[in-house]
Design an enzyme around this catalytic site. Structure first.
Site, PDB file in Angstrom:
ATOM      1  N   ALA A 256       0.843  -1.188   0.000  1.00  0.00           N
ATOM      2  CA  ALA A 256       0.000   0.000   0.000  1.00  0.00           C
ATOM      3  C   ALA A 256       0.880   1.239   0.000  1.00  0.00           C
ATOM      4  CB  ALA A 256      -0.913  -0.015   1.228  1.00  0.00           C
ATOM      5  N   LYS A 257       0.223   2.399   0.040  1.00  0.00           N
ATOM      6  CA  LYS A 257       0.954   3.660  -0.012  1.00  0.00           C
ATOM      7  C   LYS A 257       1.961   3.782   1.124  1.00  0.00           C
ATOM      8  CE  LYS A 257      -2.639   6.308  -2.376  1.00  0.00           C
ATOM      9  NZ  LYS A 257      -3.597   7.445  -2.285  1.00  0.00           N
TER      10      LYS A 257
END
Length: 327
Positions: A256-257
């Protein structure tokens, strides 16, 4: 006509609720390569049926990111095609027709349970499915009169009546899969707010667009049984499925980010060459010994379905540095 005698038709169907990241690029590239290596037809479909989460500007960015990656499509929202529209929010009439057929054939019932009701029921032995609480059948046997009376004060969702049976299918990556169809209980095909479920929309769209081969992330593997039930109930032939492994961070969670620099927009801002990302993805797939820059077209002869990895791929900082290094 048997699917193995038909020209291959595949698709990439992103949801415009966030930016594309390298995990999306992985799935998009592999699904594109599967179809291009078979000299088939590749389709782009925008799955924006969840209007609360979907953002129109991200749909445009998805097209730009995929073009940057070097992918093309034969049918899609920007170029049209014989089976459009290719944006789900414009296809509601088709979902309504499918709901009507299911209703007429006795596959659906009205459900008045709230999510809180189901979470409370989840303390029972049937527990939770990957898509939420397993449905305990609370409203399944309501009479029409009882359901009509409840409908006067509360909008119902529509659930599909699941019969007890074993579903067996072959996955192109994960191998033979066996599921108990009733494990998750009767599932929603239209929410109380009248939003069509992903399960129904994807079945209708893939059938109407003539999709023969579905390649997508392994997180969707356990949605196949519900889709197979819908294909059968609607008298439709199911496509072949292949579920590729997900990218995981070193913390064991999906990439994810928070893991840094993994969106395609971030790579573009860093002026990373798209060939570098493509070559890196092919290296992760095991098709090349090193992450050497490659165009998507150059990858077509390298692609082999039977060589795809089946286990989750842990992306370490060292691996990301090989992607982010100087071009």
């Amino acid at each position: 006509m048997s699917q193995n005698l038909r020209r291959a038709r595949g698709r990439f169907a992103p949801t415009p609720s966030g930016e594309l990241h390298i995990g999306n690029a992985w799935t998009a590239l592999l699904s594109w390569l599967q179809i291009r290596s078979a000299d088939g037809t590749f389709i782009l479909r925008i799955e924006d049926i969840d209007t609360q989460r979907s953002k129109p500007h991200l749909a445009k960015q998805i097209l730009d990111d995929l073009h940057w990656l070097g992918l093309d499509w034969d049918e899609g929202p920007d170029i049209g095609g014989p089976f459009g529209p290719y944006t789900q929010s414009e296809r509601m009439e088709y979902y309504d027709e499918a709901l009507k057929r299911l209703q007429e054939n006795g596959y659906l019932f009205r459900c008045f349970c709230s999510r809180a009701d189901l979470l409370a029921a989840a303390s029972a032995p049937h527990g939770l499915s990957s898509e939420g609480p397993a449905y305990p059948g609370t409203c399944r046997n309501l009479t029409d009169e009882e359901a009509d009376r409840k409908s006067l004060v509360k909008e119902p969702s529509l659930r599909f009546k699941v019969r007890h049976e074993q579903l067996v299918f072959h996955d192109g990556v994960a191998g033979t899969q066996t599921f108990d169809a009733a494990a998750g209980g009767d599932f929603i095909v239209r929410r109380a707010d009248r939003m069509i479920s992903y399960q129904l929309a994807v079945v209708v769209d893939d059938h109407m667009m003539g999709i023969t081969d579905v390649l997508r992330g392994a997180d969707l593997l356990d949605s196949v049984p519900r889709q197979l039930l819908l294909y059968k109930a609607l008298g439709m032939e199911a496509p072949s499925f292949a579920h590729v492994p997900l990218f995981m961070g070193p913390d064991g969670k999906r990439l994810a980010k928070r893991h840094g620099g993994t969106s395609l927009s971030a790579l573009r801002e860093r002026q990373t060459a798209p060939e570098r990302l493509v070559g890196w993805l092919m290296w992760l797939a095991g098709f090349t010994p090193n992450p050497e820059p490659l165009t998507a077209r150059e990858c077509i002869p390298l692609f082999r379905m039977d060589k795809l990895p089946s286990e989750p791929i842990v992306i370490t900082s060292e691996m990301l540095s090989r992607l982010h290094g100087a071009s």
